[in-house]
Design a protein around this motif. Structure first.
Motif, short mmCIF file in Angstrom:
data_model
loop_
_atom_site.label_atom_id
_atom_site.label_comp_id
_atom_site.label_asym_id
_atom_site.label_seq_id
_atom_site.Cartn_x
_atom_site.Cartn_y
_atom_site.Cartn_z
N ARG A 261 0.83 -1.21 0.00
CA ARG A 261 0.00 0.00 0.00
C ARG A 261 0.86 1.25 0.00
NH1 ARG A 261 -5.29 -0.62 0.50
NH2 ARG A 261 -6.12 -2.64 1.20
N LEU A 262 1.95 1.23 0.76
CA LEU A 262 2.84 2.39 0.80
C LEU A 262 3.49 2.63 -0.56
CD1 LEU A 262 4.48 1.82 4.28
CD2 LEU A 262 3.11 3.81 3.63
N PHE A 263 3.91 1.55 -1.21
CA PHE A 263 4.54 1.67 -2.53
C PHE A 263 3.55 2.23 -3.55
CE2 PHE A 263 4.93 -0.62 -6.66
CZ PHE A 263 5.94 0.17 -7.19
N LEU A 264 2.35 1.64 -3.60
CA LEU A 264 1.37 2.09 -4.59
C LEU A 264 0.89 3.50 -4.30
CD1 LEU A 264 -0.68 -1.21 -5.03
CD2 LEU A 264 0.92 -0.21 -6.65
N GLY A 265 0.69 3.82 -3.02
CA GLY A 265 0.30 5.18 -2.67
C GLY A 265 1.37 6.18 -3.06
N GLY A 266 2.62 5.84 -2.80
CA GLY A 266 3.72 6.72 -3.19
C GLY A 266 3.87 6.85 -4.68
N SER A 267 3.34 5.87 -5.43
CA SER A 267 3.40 5.90 -6.89
C SER A 267 2.19 6.58 -7.51
CB SER A 267 3.53 4.47 -7.45
OG SER A 267 4.70 3.84 -6.96
N GLY A 268 1.29 7.07 -6.65
CA GLY A 268 0.14 7.83 -7.14
C GLY A 268 -1.12 7.02 -7.38
N PHE A 269 -1.17 5.79 -6.88
CA PHE A 269 -2.36 4.96 -7.06
C PHE A 269 -3.28 5.10 -5.86
CE2 PHE A 269 0.70 3.22 -9.92
CZ PHE A 269 -0.02 2.66 -10.96
N ARG A 270 -4.57 5.20 -6.14
CA ARG A 270 -5.55 5.35 -5.08
C ARG A 270 -6.81 4.56 -5.45
NH1 ARG A 270 -5.97 10.97 -4.04
NH2 ARG A 270 -4.13 11.39 -5.33
N GLU A 271 -7.68 4.39 -4.47
CA GLU A 271 -8.98 3.72 -4.69
C GLU A 271 -8.81 2.32 -5.28
OE1 GLU A 271 -11.66 6.15 -6.87
OE2 GLU A 271 -11.50 7.86 -5.51
N PHE A 272 -7.95 1.53 -4.68
CA PHE A 272 -7.79 0.14 -5.08
C PHE A 272 -7.95 -0.74 -3.84
CE2 PHE A 272 -3.62 1.80 -3.99
CZ PHE A 272 -3.14 0.85 -3.11
N GLU A 273 -8.35 -1.98 -4.07
CA GLU A 273 -8.43 -2.94 -2.97
C GLU A 273 -7.40 -4.03 -3.18
OE1 GLU A 273 -11.85 -5.41 -2.56
OE2 GLU A 273 -12.20 -5.57 -4.72
N ILE A 274 -6.98 -4.65 -2.08
CA ILE A 274 -6.03 -5.75 -2.13
C ILE A 274 -6.70 -6.98 -1.51
CG2 ILE A 274 -3.79 -6.62 -1.37
CD1 ILE A 274 -2.82 -3.74 -1.21
N VAL A 275 -6.71 -8.07 -2.24
CA VAL A 275 -7.26 -9.33 -1.73
C VAL A 275 -6.23 -10.43 -2.01
CG1 VAL A 275 -9.64 -8.61 -2.11
CG2 VAL A 275 -8.44 -9.87 -3.90
N ARG A 276 -6.40 -11.53 -1.31
CA ARG A 276 -5.50 -12.66 -1.52
C ARG A 276 -6.23 -13.79 -2.24
NH1 ARG A 276 -0.56 -12.44 0.66
NH2 ARG A 276 -0.15 -10.72 2.11
N SER A 277 -5.48 -14.54 -3.03
CA SER A 277 -6.04 -15.65 -3.79
C SER A 277 -6.66 -16.69 -2.85
CB SER A 277 -4.93 -16.32 -4.62
OG SER A 277 -5.35 -17.56 -5.14
N ASP A 278 -7.77 -17.26 -3.30
CA ASP A 278 -8.41 -18.36 -2.59
C ASP A 278 -7.91 -19.72 -3.09
OD1 ASP A 278 -10.02 -16.77 -0.94
OD2 ASP A 278 -11.60 -16.64 -2.47
N THR A 279 -7.05 -19.69 -4.09
CA THR A 279 -6.57 -20.93 -4.68
C THR A 279 -5.57 -21.62 -3.75
OG1 THR A 279 -6.79 -20.01 -6.90
CG2 THR A 279 -5.38 -21.95 -6.67
N SER A 280 -5.73 -22.92 -3.58
CA SER A 280 -4.81 -23.70 -2.77
C SER A 280 -3.68 -24.19 -3.66
CB SER A 280 -5.54 -24.91 -2.16
OG SER A 280 -4.65 -25.72 -1.43
N TYR A 281 -2.48 -23.66 -3.38
CA TYR A 281 -1.31 -24.01 -4.21
C TYR A 281 -0.05 -23.76 -3.40
CZ TYR A 281 1.93 -23.97 -8.20
OH TYR A 281 2.97 -24.22 -9.06
N ARG A 282 0.65 -24.81 -3.09
CA ARG A 282 1.88 -24.67 -2.29
C ARG A 282 3.05 -25.37 -2.98
NH1 ARG A 282 -0.80 -21.36 -0.67
NH2 ARG A 282 -1.58 -20.92 1.41
#
Length: 295
Positions: free
Chosen positions: A274-295
């Protein structure tokens, strides 16, 4: 041939990529288009041409045609092929790939650093309005591909008949357009990708005895001219791969990133992202994690 992608309000297109590519996109505000011949599936161009051959054969033999359909001769098909086969020596397809699916295991494996990367969710309407490219929905059903190709060949024939002696320029343009649309045909085994691709035609020109790629630019929002940029090369898997980095938000508007899906093996610290994207001028985005099971 109805391959044009027409997004609705709120639709997202996902670009699966490594963290280093995410860093480059956010830092440079660009999206990369690469030589179509150097994609993961090296059979793509050959597959599309085989569809043209199958469609032409059916037309010449009049298989599955109404009695009112025009007669398509071998000579006419050959005249299209004379333009189609060497078309990449005139206008070479460079593409950027997106998916309608935000969390697909095969795409994490193939395009996002084996699940350690990210699927960047772009606002589809905003992205299409900012990139001078043709957005095409990929078709995977072989029979539908052949039927669309048959319809395209018939349409070119009808245009030629209607124009009479003035058909030459239109005929060349129609055949080159057909070559672009053929880039939206893929083998059925890739159907789960639900791909949309942005295609840019890069000129191949001879300058003072030197053969070069030349980007002549294009238009966004149907009327705003965008200048072309440099064509560069990178080494990938011991191949020289040509690419063009196209500027997002060329008119100074906000980059259209709305969602980031972190891959099943992506352990990036969300706060740092979030700090990187905010510093790069990006706003109004959400971050989610994959539900896929893969290890």
């Amino acid at each position: 041939m109805s391959r044009l992608y027409e997004p609705g309000d709120g639709d997202l297109l996902y670009h699966y990529c490594s963290t280093s590519t995410l860093h480059a996109i956010a830092t440079n505000k660009t999206i990369r288009h690469s030589d179509i011949n150097m994609l993961n599936d090296s059979r793509e161009v050959r597959w599309a041409y085989s569809i043209f051959e199958d469609a032409a054969t059916r037309l010449i033999k009049r298989e599955g045609l109404l009695s009112s359909a025009p007669e398509i001769t071998t000579d006419f098909v050959d005249s299209i092929d004379e333009i189609l086969s060497p078309s990449q020596l005139v206008a070479h397809p460079f593409i950027s790939c997106f998916s309608l699916e935000p969390d697909m295991l095969s795409q994490w494996r193939a395009y996002a650093d084996d699940g350690r990367g990210t699927a960047i969710g772009f606002d589809a309407k905003a992205l299409r309005a900012q990139i001078p490219a043709t957005f095409l929905r990929v078709l995977y059903d072989k029979e539908m591909q052949i039927r669309e190709m048959m319809a395209a060949i018939i349409a070119i024939h009808m245009a030629k008949e209607a124009l009479g002696e003035d058909w030459h320029t239109r005929f060349f343009t129609d055949c080159m357009l057909l070559a672009v649309y053929m880039t939206a045909f893929k083998h059925p085994s890739f159907a789960e990708e639900k791909e949309v691709r942005a295609v840019r035609a890069i000129n191949v020109e001879l300058h003072e005895g030197l053969l070069k790629f030349v980007d002549r630019g294009g238009k966004i929002n149907d009327d705003v001219a965008v200048a072309g940029g440099p064509i560069s090369f990178q080494v990938r898997d011991n191949h020289l791969v040509a690419f063009s980095d196209v500027t997002l938000c060329p008119d100074g508007c906000e980059a259209p990133v709305r969602r980031l899906v972190l891959g099943p093996k992506n352990n990036i610290a969300e706060g740092n992202l979030r700090l990187f994207l905010g510093g790069s001028g990006f706003r109004e985005f959400e971050i989610v994690r994959s539900d896929t099971s893969y290890r």
